[in-house]
Design a protein around this motif. Structure first.
Motif, PDB file in Angstrom:
ATOM      1  N   ASP A 290       0.683  -1.171  -0.084  1.00  0.00           N
ATOM      2  CA  ASP A 290       0.086   0.079   0.053  1.00  0.00           C
ATOM      3  C   ASP A 290       1.135   1.162  -0.002  1.00  0.00           C
ATOM      4  OD1 ASP A 290      -2.423  -1.449  -0.176  1.00  0.00           O
ATOM      5  OD2 ASP A 290      -2.919  -1.068   1.860  1.00  0.00           O
ATOM      6  N   ARG A 291       1.968   1.202   0.573  1.00  0.00           N
ATOM      7  CA  ARG A 291       2.868   2.565   0.645  1.00  0.00           C
ATOM      8  C   ARG A 291       3.513   2.586  -0.638  1.00  0.00           C
ATOM      9  NH1 ARG A 291       8.094   2.605   0.790  1.00  0.00           N
ATOM     10  NH2 ARG A 291       8.416   0.553   1.366  1.00  0.00           N
ATOM     11  N   ARG A 292       3.688   1.457  -1.235  1.00  0.00           N
ATOM     12  CA  ARG A 292       4.240   1.830  -2.747  1.00  0.00           C
ATOM     13  C   ARG A 292       3.252   2.153  -3.772  1.00  0.00           C
ATOM     14  NH1 ARG A 292       7.522  -3.546  -1.457  1.00  0.00           N
ATOM     15  NH2 ARG A 292       9.659  -2.718  -0.543  1.00  0.00           N
ATOM     16  N   HIS A 293       2.191   1.822  -3.664  1.00  0.00           N
ATOM     17  CA  HIS A 293       1.119   2.202  -4.364  1.00  0.00           C
ATOM     18  C   HIS A 293       0.832   3.787  -4.110  1.00  0.00           C
ATOM     19  CE1 HIS A 293      -1.539  -1.602  -5.315  1.00  0.00           C
ATOM     20  NE2 HIS A 293      -0.202  -1.658  -5.621  1.00  0.00           N
ATOM     21  N   ARG A 294       0.502   3.844  -2.724  1.00  0.00           N
ATOM     22  CA  ARG A 294       0.585   5.261  -2.490  1.00  0.00           C
ATOM     23  C   ARG A 294       1.592   6.412  -3.000  1.00  0.00           C
ATOM     24  NH1 ARG A 294       0.370   4.698   2.312  1.00  0.00           N
ATOM     25  NH2 ARG A 294      -1.728   4.258   2.686  1.00  0.00           N
TER      26      ARG A 294
END
Length: 351
Positions: A290-294
């Protein structure tokens, strides 16, 4: 139904033959989906059918075959091929390791939802649906099932890589998702998106010169952005991620933007089932992905990823389950499309 290795092999052979027939009908400039020797391709497909966490690869390959099959000009041949595709798809979905399994349905809220959709498109616009999703929410599976039910083309990171390569984009600028794309249930592994980086100064200078001052990451993004806009003017489709909602907004191309998520506990349980990992590992995967998506979304758009104000619809997939979410979206979109007099792409109408 219990599938034997012989049954899986027979199914894989049918998929291989379907791809060959589509290519024979089209003489497609995109080439074959399975372009290696038959035996090797069949073995790879059988492996994917028996490996739950790699089901997304088979889904992408099936979607690419159906995308091309819908463009077959001969109506009778197209109808015959799409019937076989539908039969194959139902068998793949019914596999114990199917990408459609591992549901996240929350029975307590599943019956409490209504549907609504505001008109947005003119009668001449294409229907473009952009889906963003949190890791483990089943977003890719929902998008794929929705595309299949609407008879629309489906594009995820793997398919974009394949299309870009086959359009003769520079090979090392569009490597597969393991380097410069991402999948709903796969973490980033690339320096460009926060992964491990050991590049030297000479390599960075070489890339700087090759892409006229742009980093490789930026060059890939702009290449994909141009492709998304070109496609949106020609056909209706569903696209997973790629910042497509903002790209189309900036180019004043009508679209529907959807964000799919689910409560963390349901997502953790799904990742544990799919990836066969312990709870601690599943939570770490969700947090990191999720951090990388964000990071990817916010870096290229300046918008906040997952913020409800940035999307037309935010969907809790646990309220419906995977198949239920796809059905909910289909009903909503079809109702709105009829009111707007919106037609599907010529490719979709041909089926």
């Amino acid at each position: 139904m219990e599938y034997t290795q012989e049954m899986l092999r027979e199914l894989a052979e049918r998929i291989y033959d379907l791809d060959a027939e589509v290519y024979a009908q089209l003489g497609s400039s995109l080439g074959r989906v399975f372009n290696r020797d038959r035996e090797g391709c069949v073995k790879d497909m059988v492996r994917l059918m028996t490996t739950r966490h790699q089901g997304h690869q088979l889904r992408s390959e099936l979607a690419l075959i159906s995308n091309m099959a819908r463009t077959i000009p001969n109506k009778d041949a197209r109808k015959m091929i799409m019937k076989e595709y539908d039969r194959i798809l139902q068998e793949v979905i019914s596999l114990p390791t199917s990408f459609g399994e591992g549901d996240i349905l929350d029975q307590r809220t599943a019956s409490l939802n209504a549907l609504n959709l505001k008109n947005r498109f003119s009668g001449t616009d294409k229907l473009i649906i952009c889906i963003s999703r949190s890791f483990g929410s089943g977003g890719n599976e929902i998008g794929f099932m929705l595309a299949d039910s609407l008879k629309m083309n489906f594009y995820d990171a793997e398919i974009f890589s394949a299309v870009l390569k086959r359009l003769e984009a520079e090979q090392d600028a569009v490597e597969d998702k393991g380097r410069y794309g991402y999948d709903q249930d796969q973490a980033y592994q690339t320096p460009a998106f926060g992964g491990p980086s050991e590049r030297g100064l000479k390599e960075r200078i070489k890339e700087f010169n090759r892409y006229h001052g742009l980093s490789k990451r930026d060059a890939v993004f702009f290449n994909q952005s141009d492709l998304i806009c070109d496609m949106a003017r020609q056909e209706s489709f569903i696209v997973m991620g790629r910042c497509a909602d903002v790209i189309l907004t900036n180019n004043r191309i009508p679209h529907i933007s959807i964000y799919i998520t689910a409560p963390v506990e349901q997502r953790v349980n799904r990742i544990m089932a799919i990836q066969k990992v312990e709870e601690k590992k599943a939570r770490k995967m969700i947090k990191e992905t999720d951090r990388r998506h964000r990071h990817y979304y916010e870096f290229f758009t300046g918008r906040k990823w997952g913020a409800s104000i940035n999307y037309d619809l935010c969907l809790n997939s646990a309220a419906y389950g995977i198949e239920g979410s796809a059905e909910f979206l289909r009903r909503m979109i079809e109702a709105g499309s009829r009111e707007a007099g919106l037609s599907k792409s010529s490719a979709s109408e041909k089926q």
